[in-house]
Design an enzyme around this catalytic site. Structure first.
Site, PDB file in Angstrom:
ATOM      1  CG  HIS A   9      -1.759  -1.368   1.144  1.00 58.83           C
ATOM      2  ND1 HIS A   9      -2.781  -1.640   0.266  1.00 58.83           N
ATOM      3  CD2 HIS A   9      -1.584  -2.502   1.890  1.00 58.83           C
ATOM      4  CE1 HIS A   9      -3.212  -2.877   0.474  1.00 58.83           C
ATOM      5  NE2 HIS A   9      -2.500  -3.423   1.455  1.00 58.83           N
ATOM      6  CD  GLU A  23      -2.219  -3.732   4.854  1.00 59.15           C
ATOM      7  OE1 GLU A  23      -1.644  -4.765   4.462  1.00 59.15           O
ATOM      8  OE2 GLU A  23      -3.368  -3.404   4.486  1.00 59.15           O
ATOM      9  CG  HIS A  76       0.551  -6.990   2.601  1.00 59.81           C
ATOM     10  ND1 HIS A  76      -0.131  -6.020   1.916  1.00 59.81           N
ATOM     11  CD2 HIS A  76       1.471  -7.483   1.742  1.00 59.81           C
ATOM     12  CE1 HIS A  76       0.356  -5.935   0.688  1.00 59.81           C
ATOM     13  NE2 HIS A  76       1.327  -6.811   0.560  1.00 59.81           N
ATOM     14  CD  GLU A 140      -2.059 -10.102   4.915  1.00 62.01           C
ATOM     15  OE1 GLU A 140      -2.057  -9.164   5.737  1.00 62.01           O
ATOM     16  OE2 GLU A 140      -2.548 -10.005   3.769  1.00 62.01           O
TER      17      GLU A 140
END
Length: 189
Positions: A9, A23, A76, A140
């Protein structure tokens, strides 16, 4: 050993958000801390971004194509429904590369050893896993929409950095041998 870190992102795309937390900010912060630790140990780390900037998935992959990397690691934080899901997981491409799975297992163990619920190592066809040439992993690191995972991310930040750095160094090698406080393994530092 040369590795490219991809911080998910950024810019106009904050990624998953929860109670003012983004995030894109969390993954940049932890990824750069791990990159510093690995550089100090003699591993070359390139990054797809070093600030809060937007990059498309295609731009991230094209950056990886510019060199021959030993690994591509995309950072992430997960999200589902507020305060419902917890834990950490690592994704590899569906046709598992012989190099990506062992590193995925080591990183997953490091995440679990600091307290994240074990969601396992899984296969996926995410764009950055499918289109990069190097063995690729997508991490993650807990659920950003879960207060307990955020507490763990913040309170165990240094242990997370050390544990993930040690997991990578176990594969990449390094300058000297030491024991990781988060994972209890002796690896190159």
């Amino acid at each position: 050993m040369i590795i490219i870190f991809d911080y998910g992102h950024g810019g106009k795309d904050p990624g998953a958000t929860y109670k003012g937390r983004h995030e894109a900010d969390d993954v940049l912060r932890i990824g750069q801390a791990i990159a510093k630790r690995l550089r100090d140990a003699g591993v070359q780390i390139d990054e797809t971004r070093t600030s809060n900037q937007a990059l498309s998935l295609e731009q991230r992959v094209k950056m990886e194509w510019k060199k021959t990397y030993d690994f591509f690691i995309s950072f992430h934080r997960n999200a589902f429904k507020p305060e419902v899901a917890t834990g950490a997981e690592v994704f590899v491409y569906k046709s598992i590369n012989a190099k990506s799975k062992p590193l995925a297992d080591k990183i997953q163990s490091a995440l679990v050893n600091v307290g994240f619920r074990n969601r396992g190592v899984k296969e996926a066809e995410f764009y950055v896993l499918k289109h990069t040439r190097a063995p690729a992993l997508l991490l993650e690191i807990g659920f950003i929409d879960n207060s307990a995972d955020n507490q763990l991310f913040d309170s165990k930040f240094e242990e997370l950095v050390e544990g993930m750095a040690h997991a990578i160094l176990a594969v990449a090698g390094g300058k000297k041998v030491d024991t990781c406080p988060a994972c209890g393994q002796g690896v190159g530092l």
